[in-house]
Design an enzyme around this catalytic site. Structure first.
Site, mmCIF file in Angstrom:
data_model
loop_
_atom_site.group_PDB
_atom_site.id
_atom_site.type_symbol
_atom_site.label_atom_id
_atom_site.label_comp_id
_atom_site.label_asym_id
_atom_site.label_seq_id
_atom_site.Cartn_x
_atom_site.Cartn_y
_atom_site.Cartn_z
ATOM 1 C CB THR A 100 -0.934 -0.007 1.232
ATOM 2 O OG1 THR A 100 -1.776 -1.167 1.136
ATOM 3 C CG2 THR A 100 -1.790 1.238 1.297
ATOM 4 C CB THR A 130 13.935 4.271 13.064
ATOM 5 O OG1 THR A 130 14.198 5.553 13.619
ATOM 6 C CG2 THR A 130 14.993 3.280 13.474
ATOM 7 C CB CYS A 165 -9.549 -4.970 0.036
ATOM 8 S SG CYS A 165 -7.794 -5.057 -0.019
HETATM 9 C C1 LIG Z 1 -2.020 -6.076 -6.232
HETATM 10 C C2 LIG Z 1 -1.860 -5.570 -4.838
HETATM 11 N N1 LIG Z 1 -1.326 -4.357 -4.632
HETATM 12 C C3 LIG Z 1 -1.157 -3.854 -3.396
HETATM 13 C C4 LIG Z 1 -1.536 -4.547 -2.282
HETATM 14 C C5 LIG Z 1 -1.337 -3.963 -0.911
HETATM 15 O O1 LIG Z 1 -0.257 -4.600 -0.258
HETATM 16 P P1 LIG Z 1 -0.098 -4.540 1.335
HETATM 17 O O2 LIG Z 1 -1.076 -5.512 1.903
HETATM 18 O O3 LIG Z 1 1.322 -4.973 1.562
HETATM 19 O O4 LIG Z 1 -0.318 -3.163 1.758
HETATM 20 C C6 LIG Z 1 -2.115 -5.816 -2.441
HETATM 21 C C7 LIG Z 1 -2.583 -6.602 -1.270
HETATM 22 O O5 LIG Z 1 -3.388 -7.481 -1.380
HETATM 23 C C8 LIG Z 1 -2.275 -6.339 -3.757
HETATM 24 O O6 LIG Z 1 -2.824 -7.545 -3.968
#
Ligand SMILES: Cc1ncc(COP(=O)(O)O)c(C=O)c1O
Length: 391
Positions: free
Chosen positions: A70, A237, A325
């Site tokens: 993210t 950090t 999600c």
């Molecule tokens: C294609 C994609 N991008 C970004 C993310 C976000 O990653 P994170 O969970 O490490 O924040 C995900 C998580 O499922 C993902 O599948």
């Protein structure tokens, strides 16, 4: 139990946890400190960076640590927008990106940026002609995911790179969170890509750690300012235990990758071939090279995705609705919606996502349980739908 939800997250590998533990206990200095504990931590930080760079064919200075996918996605999108504001205000992405990209774009729209979402075909794939038509003199970023997290479509990254060779000033970003270790590294680390996002917890590293590849010579603005870590590009950090653990996890992931990818393909194929001919089933992921080896998405029409997930859970088989999600919010899959799948079908979709530890015996077990549950699904389907919708 059978864990088929590896696109949501993976279990940390024992060797990776051992590294995390060892670094937490023994190398706990701050890499910015001048004394020997700091130096020891700094050396391990740079050693981890080099190990990751070597595994991806990048230079050490091109790897920047983040807190995960993210953050990486937000950073490249917003960091480009800030950095290149004087040159343009238009960004291009796809209609099937993860919310980390989509919502970053939406936020930029509120600030006056313009965004083009490339449509997708019935396989969730963009068209190169649409991309060519979308590019404007003001375009500053093209962001395309490697592997779709909901149905596993592999986007035509090489062709996107070829188009962008004619536009050397546009940043090309790939969200490779679901693509690493799945046999497509050459497509991801192509010679035109500028930024790539990776997330540790999708490959058996701890949560809350990730990194981006940032091509030397390209610039994005920092989003986190402060103590000037990561060459003043990402302050805070460094999470050294997680960084060292992630370097280890990446090495383990990419070790013998072709055989692991082949096994995941066989498992996917075995389930795909079993379920695809059942009358209520609509498959979205195909069993070919245009789709990742580890993701299989299909609907059992007339039965809600959550119902299917819980029915399998009773048999200790863990799958998901299309993405972690969207599942708790009971939302229709954004990818399937972009593919113009009717809502009554897309809300019946489930996702199986594999890793290198799954086995063919687990596929057989899944298929046996599927046969048992299908009878219940038929009854449910006939009470919830007068006529099963066609995709
Ligand atoms: C294609 C994609 N991008 C970004 C993310 C976000 O990653 P994170 O969970 O490490 O924040 C995900 C998580 O499922 C993902 O599948």
């Amino acid at each position: 139990m059978i864990y088929f939800d590896n696109s949501a997250t993976t279990q940390s590998a024992p060797d990776v946890v051992a590294t995390y533990d060892k670094v937490s206990h023994q190398i706990w200095g701050n890499p910015s400190s001048l004394h020997q504990f700091g130096e020891q931590a700094f050396n391990l930080l740079e050693q981890s960076r080099k190990q990751i760079a070597d595994l991806l064919g990048a230079s050490q200075s091109e790897i920047l640590f983040t807190s995960g996918g993210t953050e990486g996605d937000n950073w490249v999108v917003k960091g480009t927008a800030i950095e290149k504001r004087a040159f343009g205000n238009h960004l291009v992405t796809t209609a099937v990106e993860h919310p980390a990209i989509h919502n970053s774009m939406e936020q930029l729209k509120q600030l006056g940026y313009e965004v083009t979402y490339l449509p997708v075909d019935e396989h969730g794939r963009i068209s190169i002609d649409d991309l060519k038509a979308a590019i404007r003199p003001t375009t500053i970023l093209v962001s395309v995911m490697a592997v779709n997290n909901e149905i596993g479509t592999i986007q035509p990254l090489t062709e996107v790179a070829d188009v962008l060779k004619d536009y050397p000033k546009i940043h090309f970003h790939i969200d490779a969170v679901q693509g690493i270790g799945k046999g497509i590294q050459d497509m991801i680390m192509n010679d035109r890509v500028d930024y790539v996002t990776f997330s540790g917890h999708k490959f058996h590293a701890p949560r809350g750690i990730g990194f981006i590849y940032a091509r030397r010579g390209r610039k994005i603005a920092p989003l986190l300012t402060g103590g000037e870590q990561e060459r003043n590009l990402r302050s805070g950090t460094e999470n050294l235990p997680a960084i060292a653990a992630m370097a280890k996890a990446l090495r383990l992931l990419l070790d013998n990758e072709p055989a692991k990818v082949d096994m995941q393909r066989q498992i996917k194929e075995r389930i795909y071939n079993h379920v695809k001919d059942f009358p209520l089933v609509t498959t979205f992921s195909e069993d070919n090279d245009g789709f990742a080896p580890h993701i299989l998405c299909f609907a059992i029409r007339g039965v809600r995705g959550e119902t299917i997930v819980h029915a399998f859970e009773e048999h200790q088989i863990y799958i998901s609705t299309t993405s972690a999600c969207s599942s708790k919010k009971h939302l229709a899959s954004s990818t399937l919606t972009a593919m113009r799948i009717p809502e009554d079908v897309s809300t019946s979709a489930i996702r199986i996502s594999l890793d290198e530890h799954n086995t063919l015996a687990e596929a057989d077990e899944f298929n046996t349980v599927f046969d048992q549950l299908y009878k219940q699904f038929e009854k449910l389907s006939s009470t919830t739908a007068d006529e099963p919708a066609k995709a």
